[in-house]
Design an enzyme around this catalytic site. Sequence first.
Site, PDB file in Angstrom:
ATOM      1  N   ASP A 248      -1.478   6.024  12.770  1.00 34.06           N
ATOM      2  CA  ASP A 248      -1.875   4.652  12.456  1.00 34.06           C
ATOM      3  C   ASP A 248      -0.656   3.756  12.341  1.00 34.06           C
ATOM      4  O   ASP A 248       0.470   4.174  12.604  1.00 34.06           O
ATOM      5  CB  ASP A 248      -2.779   4.615  11.216  1.00 34.06           C
ATOM      6  CG  ASP A 248      -2.153   5.352  10.066  1.00 34.06           C
ATOM      7  OD1 ASP A 248      -0.978   5.082   9.776  1.00 34.06           O
ATOM      8  OD2 ASP A 248      -2.836   6.208   9.462  1.00 34.06           O
ATOM      9  N   LYS A 270      -6.451   1.360  10.908  1.00 36.09           N
ATOM     10  CA  LYS A 270      -7.648   0.765  10.314  1.00 36.09           C
ATOM     11  C   LYS A 270      -7.210  -0.323   9.356  1.00 36.09           C
ATOM     12  O   LYS A 270      -6.089  -0.335   8.863  1.00 36.09           O
ATOM     13  CB  LYS A 270      -8.413   1.837   9.553  1.00 36.09           C
ATOM     14  CG  LYS A 270      -7.531   2.551   8.535  1.00 36.09           C
ATOM     15  CD  LYS A 270      -8.292   3.609   7.807  1.00 36.09           C
ATOM     16  CE  LYS A 270      -7.490   4.127   6.632  1.00 36.09           C
ATOM     17  NZ  LYS A 270      -6.673   5.270   6.871  1.00 36.09           N
ATOM     18  N   ILE A 305       0.043  10.920  -1.100  1.00 36.45           N
ATOM     19  CA  ILE A 305       0.302   9.787  -1.988  1.00 36.45           C
ATOM     20  C   ILE A 305      -0.295   8.545  -1.340  1.00 36.45           C
ATOM     21  O   ILE A 305       0.206   8.067  -0.306  1.00 36.45           O
ATOM     22  CB  ILE A 305       1.811   9.632  -2.275  1.00 36.45           C
ATOM     23  CG1 ILE A 305       2.296  10.877  -3.025  1.00 36.45           C
ATOM     24  CG2 ILE A 305       2.080   8.364  -3.098  1.00 36.45           C
ATOM     25  CD1 ILE A 305       3.750  10.870  -3.384  1.00 36.45           C
ATOM     26  N   THR A 330       7.844   9.932   0.539  1.00 41.02           N
ATOM     27  CA  THR A 330       6.961   8.812   0.250  1.00 41.02           C
ATOM     28  C   THR A 330       7.751   7.502   0.191  1.00 41.02           C
ATOM     29  O   THR A 330       8.970   7.511  -0.034  1.00 41.02           O
ATOM     30  CB  THR A 330       6.199   9.076  -1.062  1.00 41.02           C
ATOM     31  OG1 THR A 330       5.183   8.084  -1.195  1.00 41.02           O
ATOM     32  CG2 THR A 330       7.112   9.039  -2.269  1.00 41.02           C
ATOM     33  N   ALA A 331       7.050   6.389   0.408  1.00 42.24           N
ATOM     34  CA  ALA A 331       7.720   5.081   0.477  1.00 42.24           C
ATOM     35  C   ALA A 331       8.586   4.830  -0.761  1.00 42.24           C
ATOM     36  O   ALA A 331       9.698   4.310  -0.646  1.00 42.24           O
ATOM     37  CB  ALA A 331       6.689   3.975   0.637  1.00 42.24           C
ATOM     38  N   MET A 382       1.218  -1.071  -1.521  1.00 40.64           N
ATOM     39  CA  MET A 382       0.256  -2.031  -0.976  1.00 40.64           C
ATOM     40  C   MET A 382       0.304  -3.346  -1.748  1.00 40.64           C
ATOM     41  O   MET A 382      -0.714  -3.878  -2.180  1.00 40.64           O
ATOM     42  CB  MET A 382      -1.165  -1.431  -1.020  1.00 40.64           C
ATOM     43  CG  MET A 382      -1.291  -0.220  -0.124  1.00 40.64           C
ATOM     44  SD  MET A 382      -2.784   0.727  -0.392  1.00 40.64           S
ATOM     45  CE  MET A 382      -2.241   1.952  -1.556  1.00 40.64           C
TER      46      MET A 382
HETATM   47  N1  SAH Z   1       1.259   7.674   2.097  1.00 39.23           N
HETATM   48  C1  SAH Z   1       2.180   6.562   2.078  1.00 39.23           C
HETATM   49  C2  SAH Z   1       1.610   5.349   1.412  1.00 39.23           C
HETATM   50  C3  SAH Z   1       0.418   4.771   2.104  1.00 39.23           C
HETATM   51  S1  SAH Z   1      -0.130   3.284   1.366  1.00 39.23           S
HETATM   52  C4  SAH Z   1       3.479   7.005   1.381  1.00 39.23           C
HETATM   53  O1  SAH Z   1       3.530   8.072   0.784  1.00 39.23           O
HETATM   54  O2  SAH Z   1       4.441   6.267   1.476  1.00 39.23           O
HETATM   55  C5  SAH Z   1       0.731   2.085   2.292  1.00 39.23           C
HETATM   56  C6  SAH Z   1       1.767   1.417   1.452  1.00 39.23           C
HETATM   57  O3  SAH Z   1       2.944   2.202   1.412  1.00 39.23           O
HETATM   58  C7  SAH Z   1       2.236   0.106   2.010  1.00 39.23           C
HETATM   59  O4  SAH Z   1       1.351  -0.947   1.687  1.00 39.23           O
HETATM   60  C8  SAH Z   1       3.557  -0.055   1.309  1.00 39.23           C
HETATM   61  O5  SAH Z   1       3.395  -0.490  -0.013  1.00 39.23           O
HETATM   62  C9  SAH Z   1       4.069   1.347   1.261  1.00 39.23           C
HETATM   63  N2  SAH Z   1       5.010   1.632   2.354  1.00 39.23           N
HETATM   64  C10 SAH Z   1       4.913   2.594   3.291  1.00 39.23           C
HETATM   65  N3  SAH Z   1       5.975   2.586   4.098  1.00 39.23           N
HETATM   66  C11 SAH Z   1       6.783   1.601   3.671  1.00 39.23           C
HETATM   67  C12 SAH Z   1       8.036   1.098   4.096  1.00 39.23           C
HETATM   68  N4  SAH Z   1       8.705   1.613   5.147  1.00 39.23           N
HETATM   69  N5  SAH Z   1       8.578   0.064   3.421  1.00 39.23           N
HETATM   70  C13 SAH Z   1       7.940  -0.464   2.368  1.00 39.23           C
HETATM   71  N6  SAH Z   1       6.759  -0.030   1.916  1.00 39.23           N
HETATM   72  C14 SAH Z   1       6.177   0.992   2.556  1.00 39.23           C
END
Ligand code: SAH
Length: 458
Positions: A248, A270, A305, A330-331, A382
Amino acid sequence: MEYLPIFINLRQKKCLVVGGGSVALRKINLLLKAQTKIECIALDFCDDLIALSKSNDIDLVTKHFEPEDIQNHSVIISATNDKSLNIQVSKMAHESRIPVNVVDSPDLSSFIMPSIVDRSPVVIAVSSAGRAPVLARIIRAKLETIIPSAYGELAEMAGQFREKVKQRFNNIKDRRQFWEGIFSGVIAEKVFSGRSKEAKKELERRLANTTEESLGEVYLVGAGPGDPDLLTFKALRLMQQADVVLYDRLVSKSVMELVRRDAELIYVGKKSGESSHQVEINKLMVDLANSGQRVCRLKGGDPFIFGRGGEEIETLSDNGIPFQVVPGITAASGCSAYAGIPLTHRDYSQSCRFVTAHLKDGTSNLPWEEFVAEQQTIVFYMALTSANHVCQQLIDHGMRVDMPVALIERGTTPEQRVYTATLSGFPDLINNKEIHAPTLLIVGEVVNLREKLGWYGD
Ligand code: SAH
Protein backbone atom coordinates in the site's frame (compact mmCIF):
# COMPACT_ATOMS: atom_id res chain seq x y z
CA MET A 1 43.97 -21.03 -8.69
CA GLU A 2 46.87 -20.65 -6.30
CA TYR A 3 45.34 -22.56 -3.42
CA LEU A 4 43.14 -25.62 -3.53
CA PRO A 5 40.23 -25.17 -1.14
CA ILE A 6 39.79 -28.31 0.93
CA PHE A 7 37.85 -28.99 4.12
CA ILE A 8 39.94 -31.08 6.47
CA ASN A 9 38.60 -33.30 9.22
CA LEU A 10 40.64 -32.62 12.37
CA ARG A 11 38.25 -34.08 14.92
CA GLN A 12 40.26 -35.40 17.88
CA LYS A 13 43.51 -34.68 16.04
CA LYS A 14 46.34 -32.92 17.85
CA CYS A 15 47.04 -29.38 16.69
CA LEU A 16 49.88 -27.18 17.85
CA VAL A 17 49.48 -23.45 18.37
CA VAL A 18 52.63 -21.43 19.08
CA GLY A 19 51.85 -18.16 20.83
CA GLY A 20 49.54 -17.25 23.69
CA GLY A 21 48.06 -13.86 22.80
CA SER A 22 44.79 -12.71 21.34
CA VAL A 23 45.65 -13.83 17.80
CA ALA A 24 46.41 -17.34 19.05
CA LEU A 25 43.14 -17.23 20.97
CA ARG A 26 41.21 -16.44 17.79
CA LYS A 27 42.73 -19.40 15.96
CA ILE A 28 42.19 -21.67 18.94
CA ASN A 29 38.52 -20.77 19.02
CA LEU A 30 38.29 -21.86 15.40
CA LEU A 31 40.18 -25.10 16.03
CA LEU A 32 37.84 -25.85 18.92
CA LYS A 33 34.86 -25.55 16.59
CA ALA A 34 36.49 -28.26 14.48
CA GLN A 35 36.76 -30.37 17.67
CA THR A 36 40.54 -30.68 17.68
CA LYS A 37 42.82 -31.34 20.64
CA ILE A 38 45.05 -28.34 21.14
CA GLU A 39 48.53 -27.92 22.52
CA CYS A 40 49.48 -24.30 22.94
CA ILE A 41 53.09 -23.32 23.59
CA ALA A 42 54.10 -19.86 24.81
CA LEU A 43 55.91 -18.09 27.62
CA ASP A 44 52.76 -16.11 28.48
CA PHE A 45 49.06 -16.72 27.96
CA CYS A 46 46.38 -14.05 27.85
CA ASP A 47 43.64 -14.27 30.49
CA ASP A 48 40.92 -15.24 28.02
CA LEU A 49 43.02 -18.12 26.77
CA ILE A 50 43.64 -19.35 30.31
CA ALA A 51 39.92 -19.15 31.01
CA LEU A 52 39.09 -20.99 27.77
CA SER A 53 41.58 -23.77 28.55
CA LYS A 54 39.74 -24.59 31.78
CA SER A 55 36.65 -25.86 30.01
CA ASN A 56 38.13 -27.14 26.75
CA ASP A 57 40.61 -29.59 25.35
CA ILE A 58 43.52 -27.16 25.43
CA ASP A 59 46.91 -27.97 26.89
CA LEU A 60 48.77 -24.77 27.79
CA VAL A 61 52.52 -25.41 27.95
CA THR A 62 54.72 -22.62 29.31
CA LYS A 63 58.08 -22.96 27.56
CA HIS A 64 60.26 -21.83 24.67
CA PHE A 65 59.37 -23.47 21.37
CA GLU A 66 61.73 -26.29 20.42
CA PRO A 67 61.93 -28.17 17.08
CA GLU A 68 60.74 -31.48 18.55
CA ASP A 69 57.50 -29.81 19.72
CA ILE A 70 56.04 -30.20 16.26
CA GLN A 71 56.06 -33.98 16.33
CA ASN A 72 52.73 -35.84 16.31
CA HIS A 73 50.68 -32.83 15.32
CA SER A 74 48.32 -32.81 12.37
CA VAL A 75 48.38 -29.06 11.90
CA ILE A 76 50.54 -26.24 13.24
CA ILE A 77 49.65 -22.59 13.66
CA SER A 78 52.24 -20.02 14.56
CA ALA A 79 50.66 -16.92 16.05
CA THR A 80 53.53 -15.06 17.66
CA ASN A 81 54.85 -11.58 16.94
CA ASP A 82 58.40 -12.90 16.91
CA LYS A 83 59.36 -13.05 13.23
CA SER A 84 62.38 -15.32 13.69
CA LEU A 85 60.35 -17.73 15.82
CA ASN A 86 57.61 -17.81 13.16
CA ILE A 87 60.27 -18.58 10.53
CA GLN A 88 61.68 -21.37 12.66
CA VAL A 89 58.25 -22.96 13.25
CA SER A 90 57.48 -22.72 9.54
CA LYS A 91 60.81 -24.31 8.58
CA MET A 92 60.43 -27.23 10.99
CA ALA A 93 56.88 -27.89 9.86
CA HIS A 94 57.77 -27.78 6.19
CA GLU A 95 60.65 -30.20 6.75
CA SER A 96 58.33 -32.64 8.49
CA ARG A 97 55.59 -32.05 5.92
CA ILE A 98 53.08 -30.96 8.53
CA PRO A 99 50.62 -28.31 7.27
CA VAL A 100 51.54 -24.98 8.84
CA ASN A 101 49.94 -21.57 8.95
CA VAL A 102 51.86 -18.53 10.14
CA VAL A 103 49.32 -15.85 10.89
CA ASP A 104 49.43 -13.00 8.37
CA SER A 105 52.41 -14.53 6.54
CA PRO A 106 51.25 -16.50 3.50
CA ASP A 107 54.89 -16.80 2.39
CA LEU A 108 55.73 -18.82 5.52
CA SER A 109 52.53 -20.89 5.38
CA SER A 110 51.73 -24.09 3.55
CA PHE A 111 48.02 -23.39 3.99
CA ILE A 112 46.04 -20.23 4.58
CA MET A 113 42.89 -19.79 6.62
CA PRO A 114 39.88 -18.43 4.75
CA SER A 115 37.18 -16.07 5.99
CA ILE A 116 34.26 -18.29 6.85
CA VAL A 117 30.51 -18.17 7.08
CA ASP A 118 29.56 -20.86 9.55
CA ARG A 119 26.14 -22.41 9.19
CA SER A 120 27.38 -25.82 10.25
CA PRO A 121 27.17 -28.29 8.69
CA VAL A 122 27.20 -25.78 5.84
CA VAL A 123 30.45 -23.82 5.86
CA ILE A 124 31.42 -21.28 3.23
CA ALA A 125 35.06 -20.35 2.92
CA VAL A 126 36.30 -17.24 1.12
CA SER A 127 39.91 -16.61 0.27
CA SER A 128 41.77 -14.02 -1.76
CA ALA A 129 44.97 -16.11 -1.74
CA GLY A 130 46.35 -13.68 0.81
CA ARG A 131 46.12 -10.75 -1.64
CA ALA A 132 43.25 -8.88 -0.05
CA PRO A 133 42.09 -10.37 3.26
CA VAL A 134 39.92 -7.34 3.95
CA LEU A 135 38.08 -7.87 0.68
CA ALA A 136 37.55 -11.52 1.60
CA ARG A 137 36.09 -10.35 4.90
CA ILE A 138 33.76 -7.92 3.14
CA ILE A 139 32.56 -10.71 0.85
CA ARG A 140 32.04 -12.87 3.90
CA ALA A 141 29.97 -10.13 5.57
CA LYS A 142 27.81 -9.89 2.46
CA LEU A 143 27.22 -13.62 2.49
CA GLU A 144 26.38 -13.49 6.20
CA THR A 145 23.55 -11.08 5.45
CA ILE A 146 21.91 -13.15 2.72
CA ILE A 147 22.19 -16.62 4.18
CA PRO A 148 19.56 -17.31 6.82
CA SER A 149 21.05 -18.39 10.11
CA ALA A 150 18.91 -21.52 10.14
CA TYR A 151 20.51 -22.91 6.96
CA GLY A 152 22.56 -25.22 9.17
CA GLU A 153 19.44 -26.71 10.66
CA LEU A 154 17.94 -27.10 7.21
CA ALA A 155 21.04 -28.95 6.03
CA GLU A 156 20.93 -31.21 9.12
CA MET A 157 17.35 -32.07 8.32
CA ALA A 158 18.20 -32.74 4.68
CA GLY A 159 20.98 -35.04 5.87
CA GLN A 160 18.49 -37.10 7.87
CA PHE A 161 16.33 -37.61 4.78
CA ARG A 162 19.07 -38.06 2.23
CA GLU A 163 18.92 -41.85 2.04
CA LYS A 164 15.13 -41.95 1.97
CA VAL A 165 15.04 -39.43 -0.85
CA LYS A 166 17.64 -41.45 -2.76
CA GLN A 167 15.49 -44.53 -2.47
CA ARG A 168 12.37 -42.67 -3.47
CA PHE A 169 13.85 -41.08 -6.61
CA ASN A 170 16.22 -43.20 -8.67
CA ASN A 171 16.69 -40.50 -11.20
CA ILE A 172 19.19 -37.82 -10.18
CA LYS A 173 17.19 -35.13 -11.97
CA ASP A 174 14.02 -35.94 -10.00
CA ARG A 175 16.04 -35.95 -6.84
CA ARG A 176 17.49 -32.57 -7.56
CA GLN A 177 14.07 -31.15 -8.33
CA PHE A 178 12.71 -32.56 -5.11
CA TRP A 179 15.47 -30.95 -3.05
CA GLU A 180 15.15 -27.65 -4.87
CA GLY A 181 11.50 -27.57 -3.91
CA ILE A 182 12.41 -28.26 -0.29
CA PHE A 183 15.20 -25.70 0.00
CA SER A 184 13.36 -22.77 -1.51
CA GLY A 185 9.80 -23.31 -0.44
CA VAL A 186 7.39 -23.67 2.41
CA ILE A 187 9.41 -26.41 4.14
CA ALA A 188 12.56 -24.31 4.36
CA GLU A 189 10.51 -21.37 5.59
CA LYS A 190 9.06 -23.57 8.31
CA VAL A 191 12.58 -24.39 9.50
CA PHE A 192 13.52 -20.70 9.42
CA SER A 193 10.49 -19.80 11.50
CA GLY A 194 11.29 -22.32 14.21
CA ARG A 195 8.86 -25.05 13.16
CA SER A 196 11.27 -27.85 12.33
CA LYS A 197 8.90 -30.58 13.51
CA GLU A 198 6.21 -29.41 11.09
CA ALA A 199 8.83 -29.14 8.36
CA LYS A 200 9.85 -32.76 8.88
CA LYS A 201 6.25 -33.93 8.81
CA GLU A 202 5.64 -32.03 5.60
CA LEU A 203 8.79 -33.51 4.07
CA GLU A 204 7.66 -37.03 5.03
CA ARG A 205 4.28 -36.30 3.46
CA ARG A 206 5.85 -35.14 0.23
CA LEU A 207 8.03 -38.20 0.10
CA ALA A 208 4.98 -40.41 0.50
CA ASN A 209 2.95 -38.55 -2.11
CA THR A 210 3.31 -39.28 -5.75
CA THR A 211 1.65 -36.06 -6.83
CA GLU A 212 3.27 -32.81 -5.86
CA GLU A 213 0.67 -30.55 -4.38
CA SER A 214 1.58 -26.92 -4.16
CA LEU A 215 1.07 -25.20 -0.91
CA GLY A 216 0.85 -21.44 -0.69
CA GLU A 217 1.74 -19.27 2.26
CA VAL A 218 1.70 -15.67 3.37
CA TYR A 219 4.49 -13.52 4.72
CA LEU A 220 3.32 -10.50 6.64
CA VAL A 221 6.39 -8.34 6.36
CA GLY A 222 7.25 -5.06 8.04
CA ALA A 223 8.83 -2.81 5.42
CA GLY A 224 10.05 -0.17 7.86
CA PRO A 225 9.44 3.57 7.67
CA GLY A 226 10.93 4.27 4.24
CA ASP A 227 14.70 3.95 4.05
CA PRO A 228 15.29 0.57 2.35
CA ASP A 229 18.46 0.08 4.39
CA LEU A 230 16.23 -0.33 7.42
CA LEU A 231 14.71 -3.57 6.11
CA THR A 232 15.59 -6.72 8.01
CA PHE A 233 17.49 -9.53 6.26
CA LYS A 234 14.42 -11.68 6.60
CA ALA A 235 12.13 -9.07 5.06
CA LEU A 236 14.42 -8.75 2.06
CA ARG A 237 14.69 -12.52 1.61
CA LEU A 238 10.94 -13.02 1.65
CA MET A 239 10.36 -10.04 -0.66
CA GLN A 240 12.75 -11.70 -3.09
CA GLN A 241 11.06 -15.06 -3.11
CA ALA A 242 7.40 -14.07 -3.17
CA ASP A 243 5.25 -14.77 -6.23
CA VAL A 244 2.82 -11.96 -5.39
CA VAL A 245 3.36 -8.80 -3.38
CA LEU A 246 0.49 -6.86 -1.83
CA TYR A 247 1.48 -3.35 -0.85
CA ASP A 248 0.00 0.00 0.00
CA ARG A 249 0.88 3.66 0.02
CA LEU A 250 2.98 3.50 3.15
CA VAL A 251 5.59 1.23 1.58
CA SER A 252 8.24 3.47 0.05
CA LYS A 253 9.20 3.33 -3.62
CA SER A 254 12.78 2.46 -2.80
CA VAL A 255 11.63 -0.51 -0.74
CA MET A 256 9.42 -1.65 -3.64
CA GLU A 257 12.51 -1.56 -5.88
CA LEU A 258 13.86 -4.50 -3.90
CA VAL A 259 10.92 -6.81 -4.53
CA ARG A 260 11.62 -9.74 -6.86
CA ARG A 261 11.51 -8.42 -10.41
CA ASP A 262 9.05 -10.94 -11.78
CA ALA A 263 6.71 -10.95 -8.80
CA GLU A 264 3.16 -9.80 -9.45
CA LEU A 265 2.53 -6.50 -7.65
CA ILE A 266 -0.94 -5.74 -6.34
CA TYR A 267 -1.69 -2.32 -4.91
CA VAL A 268 -4.16 -2.60 -2.08
CA GLY A 269 -3.89 1.01 -0.90
CA LYS A 270 -6.90 2.13 0.95
CA LYS A 271 -8.28 5.20 2.53
CA SER A 272 -8.08 4.96 6.29
CA GLY A 273 -11.12 3.59 8.05
CA GLU A 274 -12.51 1.63 5.12
CA SER A 275 -13.01 -1.62 6.93
CA SER A 276 -14.85 -3.32 4.08
CA HIS A 277 -11.73 -2.90 1.99
CA GLN A 278 -9.78 -4.66 4.71
CA VAL A 279 -12.10 -7.64 4.37
CA GLU A 280 -11.35 -7.75 0.63
CA ILE A 281 -7.61 -7.69 1.27
CA ASN A 282 -7.92 -10.52 3.77
CA LYS A 283 -9.90 -12.57 1.30
CA LEU A 284 -7.49 -11.86 -1.54
CA MET A 285 -4.60 -13.16 0.54
CA VAL A 286 -6.47 -16.35 1.35
CA ASP A 287 -7.38 -16.91 -2.32
CA LEU A 288 -3.84 -16.29 -3.55
CA ALA A 289 -2.32 -18.61 -0.97
CA ASN A 290 -4.91 -21.27 -1.70
CA SER A 291 -3.89 -21.17 -5.34
CA GLY A 292 -0.39 -22.17 -4.25
CA GLN A 293 1.29 -18.76 -4.38
CA ARG A 294 3.79 -17.33 -1.96
CA VAL A 295 2.25 -14.05 -0.96
CA CYS A 296 4.22 -11.22 0.61
CA ARG A 297 1.99 -8.70 2.34
CA LEU A 298 4.22 -5.67 2.75
CA LYS A 299 3.27 -3.22 5.44
CA GLY A 300 4.85 0.11 6.28
CA GLY A 301 6.74 0.09 9.57
CA ASP A 302 5.88 -2.84 11.79
CA PRO A 303 2.84 -4.96 10.91
CA PHE A 304 1.75 -5.23 14.52
CA ILE A 305 1.86 -1.52 15.30
CA PHE A 306 -1.21 0.28 13.95
CA GLY A 307 -0.88 -1.98 10.93
CA ARG A 308 -3.93 -4.20 11.21
CA GLY A 309 -1.50 -7.08 10.97
CA GLY A 310 -3.44 -8.93 13.61
CA GLU A 311 -6.68 -8.77 11.64
CA GLU A 312 -5.01 -9.94 8.45
CA ILE A 313 -3.43 -13.02 9.95
CA GLU A 314 -6.54 -13.88 11.92
CA THR A 315 -8.28 -14.52 8.60
CA LEU A 316 -5.32 -16.59 7.42
CA SER A 317 -5.37 -18.60 10.60
CA ASP A 318 -9.14 -19.19 10.26
CA ASN A 319 -8.49 -20.58 6.79
CA GLY A 320 -5.55 -22.77 7.75
CA ILE A 321 -3.07 -20.84 5.59
CA PRO A 322 0.54 -21.02 6.82
CA PHE A 323 1.97 -17.60 7.53
CA GLN A 324 4.83 -15.85 9.22
CA VAL A 325 5.22 -12.35 10.56
CA VAL A 326 8.39 -10.32 10.10
CA PRO A 327 8.72 -7.31 12.38
CA GLY A 328 9.80 -4.02 10.89
CA ILE A 329 11.17 -0.79 12.26
CA THR A 330 8.13 1.15 13.30
CA ALA A 331 7.73 4.82 12.36
CA ALA A 332 8.34 5.95 15.95
CA SER A 333 11.75 4.24 16.05
CA GLY A 334 12.78 5.20 12.54
CA CYS A 335 11.62 8.82 12.69
CA SER A 336 12.95 9.49 16.17
CA ALA A 337 16.35 8.07 15.26
CA TYR A 338 16.58 10.01 11.99
CA ALA A 339 15.35 13.19 13.68
CA GLY A 340 17.84 12.94 16.55
CA ILE A 341 15.10 12.66 19.16
CA PRO A 342 15.69 9.77 21.59
CA LEU A 343 12.33 8.40 22.70
CA THR A 344 13.57 7.89 26.24
CA HIS A 345 16.31 9.63 28.16
CA ARG A 346 17.37 9.18 31.75
CA ASP A 347 16.90 12.87 32.50
CA TYR A 348 13.77 13.67 30.53
CA SER A 349 11.64 10.66 29.84
CA GLN A 350 11.30 7.27 31.47
CA SER A 351 8.48 5.95 29.36
CA CYS A 352 7.08 6.26 25.91
CA ARG A 353 3.64 5.73 24.45
CA PHE A 354 2.60 5.02 20.89
CA VAL A 355 -0.86 6.49 20.32
CA THR A 356 -3.08 6.69 17.29
CA ALA A 357 -4.36 10.17 16.61
CA HIS A 358 -6.81 8.81 14.12
CA LEU A 359 -10.15 9.95 15.44
CA LYS A 360 -13.13 7.70 15.01
CA ASP A 361 -16.10 9.83 13.90
CA GLY A 362 -14.12 12.97 14.69
CA THR A 363 -14.15 12.28 18.42
CA SER A 364 -11.41 10.85 20.57
CA ASN A 365 -11.65 8.65 23.57
CA LEU A 366 -7.97 8.76 24.44
CA PRO A 367 -6.83 9.02 28.08
CA TRP A 368 -5.62 12.63 27.65
CA GLU A 369 -5.15 13.20 31.37
CA GLU A 370 -2.53 10.43 31.40
CA PHE A 371 -0.62 12.00 28.51
CA VAL A 372 0.01 15.30 30.25
CA ALA A 373 2.28 13.89 32.97
CA GLU A 374 5.92 14.98 32.78
CA GLN A 375 8.89 12.68 32.11
CA GLN A 376 7.33 10.74 29.27
CA THR A 377 7.23 10.85 25.48
CA ILE A 378 4.03 10.52 23.48
CA VAL A 379 4.24 9.55 19.84
CA PHE A 380 1.12 10.17 17.80
CA TYR A 381 0.71 8.14 14.62
CA MET A 382 -1.66 9.28 11.87
CA ALA A 383 -1.42 12.78 13.20
CA LEU A 384 -1.45 15.01 10.14
CA THR A 385 -5.05 16.14 9.97
CA SER A 386 -5.61 16.05 13.70
CA ALA A 387 -2.30 17.55 14.89
CA ASN A 388 -3.87 20.85 15.95
CA HIS A 389 -6.66 19.03 17.72
CA VAL A 390 -4.15 16.82 19.56
CA CYS A 391 -2.14 19.81 20.76
CA GLN A 392 -5.30 21.61 21.89
CA GLN A 393 -6.50 18.55 23.81
CA LEU A 394 -3.15 18.29 25.57
CA ILE A 395 -3.32 21.95 26.57
CA ASP A 396 -6.94 21.60 27.70
CA HIS A 397 -5.96 18.68 29.90
CA GLY A 398 -3.21 20.62 31.57
CA MET A 399 0.01 20.03 29.66
CA ARG A 400 2.31 23.03 29.93
CA VAL A 401 2.15 25.14 26.80
CA ASP A 402 5.92 25.27 26.37
CA MET A 403 6.20 21.48 26.03
CA PRO A 404 8.31 20.85 22.91
CA VAL A 405 6.66 19.13 19.96
CA ALA A 406 8.09 17.75 16.72
CA LEU A 407 6.28 16.90 13.53
CA ILE A 408 8.25 14.54 11.31
CA GLU A 409 7.24 14.37 7.69
CA ARG A 410 8.29 11.38 5.55
CA GLY A 411 10.79 10.26 8.15
CA THR A 412 13.95 8.33 7.15
CA THR A 413 13.56 9.25 3.47
CA PRO A 414 15.51 11.88 1.52
CA GLU A 415 12.35 14.03 1.73
CA GLN A 416 12.35 13.98 5.53
CA ARG A 417 11.39 17.31 7.17
CA VAL A 418 11.29 17.92 10.88
CA TYR A 419 9.29 20.84 12.31
CA THR A 420 9.64 21.69 15.99
CA ALA A 421 7.70 24.12 18.16
CA THR A 422 6.11 24.39 21.56
CA LEU A 423 2.67 23.04 22.16
CA SER A 424 1.05 26.46 21.95
CA GLY A 425 3.18 27.55 19.00
CA PHE A 426 2.33 24.46 16.98
CA PRO A 427 -0.66 25.74 14.95
CA ASP A 428 1.45 28.66 13.68
CA LEU A 429 4.25 26.29 12.79
CA ILE A 430 2.27 24.20 10.35
CA ASN A 431 0.05 27.00 9.10
CA ASN A 432 0.60 27.71 5.41
CA LYS A 433 3.05 24.87 5.05
CA GLU A 434 2.54 22.15 2.54
CA ILE A 435 3.04 19.04 4.62
CA HIS A 436 2.90 15.59 3.09
CA ALA A 437 1.85 12.30 4.65
CA PRO A 438 3.03 10.29 6.37
CA THR A 439 3.76 12.36 9.42
CA LEU A 440 4.42 11.55 13.02
CA LEU A 441 4.01 13.80 16.03
CA ILE A 442 6.34 13.51 19.01
CA VAL A 443 5.49 15.33 22.23
CA GLY A 444 7.94 15.52 25.13
CA GLU A 445 11.00 17.18 26.58
CA VAL A 446 13.23 14.86 24.52
CA VAL A 447 12.35 16.87 21.40
CA ASN A 448 14.76 19.56 22.61
CA LEU A 449 17.65 17.12 22.22
CA ARG A 450 17.29 17.31 18.46
CA GLU A 451 19.20 20.56 18.36
CA LYS A 452 22.28 18.68 19.54
CA LEU A 453 21.62 15.18 18.25
CA GLY A 454 20.08 15.79 14.82
CA TRP A 455 22.32 14.14 12.23
CA TYR A 456 20.24 13.21 9.20
CA GLY A 457 19.46 15.52 6.31
CA ASP A 458 19.79 19.30 6.33
N1 SAH B 1 2.62 0.03 10.93
C1 SAH B 1 3.15 1.37 10.77
C2 SAH B 1 2.16 2.43 11.14
C3 SAH B 1 0.94 2.46 10.27
S1 SAH B 1 -0.12 3.80 10.65
C4 SAH B 1 4.42 1.50 11.62
O1 SAH B 1 4.73 0.63 12.43
O2 SAH B 1 5.12 2.48 11.43
C5 SAH B 1 0.44 5.03 9.55
C6 SAH B 1 1.11 6.13 10.30
O3 SAH B 1 2.46 5.79 10.57
C7 SAH B 1 1.22 7.40 9.51
O4 SAH B 1 0.02 8.15 9.55
C8 SAH B 1 2.33 8.10 10.24
O5 SAH B 1 1.89 8.69 11.43
C9 SAH B 1 3.24 6.97 10.61
N2 SAH B 1 4.35 6.82 9.65
C10 SAH B 1 4.67 5.73 8.93
N3 SAH B 1 5.76 5.94 8.20
C11 SAH B 1 6.18 7.19 8.47
C12 SAH B 1 7.26 7.99 8.02
N4 SAH B 1 8.17 7.54 7.14
N5 SAH B 1 7.37 9.24 8.50
C13 SAH B 1 6.48 9.71 9.38
N6 SAH B 1 5.44 9.01 9.84
C14 SAH B 1 5.28 7.76 9.39
